[in-house]
Scaffold this active site. Structure first.
Site, PDB file in Angstrom:
ATOM      1  N   HIS A 153      46.345  51.237 111.766  1.00 37.77           N
ATOM      2  CA  HIS A 153      46.574  51.976 113.012  1.00 37.77           C
ATOM      3  C   HIS A 153      45.296  52.007 113.856  1.00 37.77           C
ATOM      4  CE1 HIS A 153      48.132  55.454 115.447  1.00 37.77           C
ATOM      5  NE2 HIS A 153      46.848  55.754 115.480  1.00 37.77           N
ATOM      6  N   GLU A 154      44.171  52.299 113.222  1.00 36.44           N
ATOM      7  CA  GLU A 154      42.903  52.372 113.959  1.00 36.44           C
ATOM      8  C   GLU A 154      42.456  50.999 114.435  1.00 36.44           C
ATOM      9  OE1 GLU A 154      41.950  55.170 114.890  1.00 36.44           O
ATOM     10  OE2 GLU A 154      43.221  56.342 113.547  1.00 36.44           O
TER      11      GLU A 154
END
Length: 311
Positions: A153-154
């Site tokens: 996600h990051e």
């Protein structure tokens, strides 16, 4: 598009020029210059206000972006893993390297910050020189497949250029608010050619209060827009993370975060919009993150329906 430094600066300059041109055109169509002249404000004041507002609006945002990694490490206390000392640190660095390679970006610096909160964030001015940091609580309370999803996600945030686009959005909104507030400031002062010192001080004080109130009131709409953009950014990062790992893993990681739902995020306020979760605000319209159940449902729907795409 790769967000290298030269392209960031080019986009910044083009956006700045576009904002000045747009506001200038609107001011011309509305005859703001004629209105100011009737109020006793003469000369190229309007265009000077445009330039000053653009500089004030963008320079602070750009400066923060350029120093984002340094500020994030300082605010969160995150320690960059230079040489892994444990198997977990080795796994973290290798996982981020692999995810970044799959996403087509340079390997970010990897850091850990001390917090019982399950959270993570990404920041950095350049796509190929970013920072991904995770909390000690995340490493302790999540299984590795879910930690990998959070890392994905990051990394997706970095690959999407989210830090740059948010900076430009904030710069545009700051410029607009500053310009309107400065125009009203000059109108309420009625120009700068007063001869009565006491009247000048009185008018100056009232116009300062007016300008301050305008910044507060006019800042509400931009705050809503920035929050909306942040929520859309989270959906895109969830989708990007699901592409790098799987929708199921991404959904499980988000579901794990529901165990701390209702608790405020322990990230510093300036970093919360970049975290995997930001807690729920008092007003949903001002929240930087969508509700976890909505994010999870979107991933579940995408995983279960062949007609839906994460692209």
């Amino acid at each position: 598009m790769k967000w290298n430094f030269a392209r960031c600066i080019t986009l910044f300059l083009l956006t700045n020029l576009a904002v000045v041109a747009t506001l200038g055109s609107i001011a011309w169509l509305l005859d703001v210059e004629g209105f100011l002249a009737r109020k006793g404000v003469h000369g190229p004041v309007l265009y000077l206000l445009l330039i000053v507002s653009a500089v004030n609006g963008f320079v602070g945002a750009l400066f923060t972006l350029m120093l984002s990694k340094t500020l994030a490490k300082w605010l969160s206390g995150a320690k960059v893993i230079e040489t892994p000392r444990t198997e977990t640190e080795q796994w973290l660095k290798e996982t981020v390297r692999r995810l970044a390679s799959d996403a087509g970006i340079g390997t970010p610096d990897v850091a850990v910050f001390d917090s019982p909160d399950m959270n993570a964030f990404a920041t950095g001015a350049r796509r190929n020189s970013a920072l991904v940091a995770v909390s000690s609580g995340l490493l302790q309370d999540m299984p590795r497949d879910e930690v990998e999803a959070v890392l994905a996600h990051e990394v997706a945030h970095v690959a999407n250029g989210d830090m740059v686009t948010q900076t430009l959005l904030v710069g545009v909104l700051n410029t607009t608010v500053n310009f309107i507030a400065n125009v009203v400031h000059f109108v309420t002062r009625g120009g700068s050619n007063r001869s009565d010192d006491s009247e000048e001080r009185s008018t100056g004080a009232s116009s300062f209060v007016t300008q301050l109130l305008l910044h507060v009131v006019l800042g509400l709409a931009p705050s809503l827009l920035v929050a909306w953009f942040s929520r859309q950014r989270e959906f895109r990062a969830d989708e990007g993370g699901a592409q790098l790992v799987s929708p199921q893993a991404m959904a499980r990681a988000l579901d794990r975060l529901r165990t701390q739902e209702g608790k405020p995020s322990l990230l510093p306020s300036t970093l919360q919009s970049f975290g995997i979760h930001g807690g729920r605000g008092l007003l949903a319209l001002f929240a930087s993150h969508p509700p976890l159940e909505v994010r999870i449902q979107r991933l579940v729907d995408a995983a279960n329906s062949p007609s839906l795409s994460l692209n």
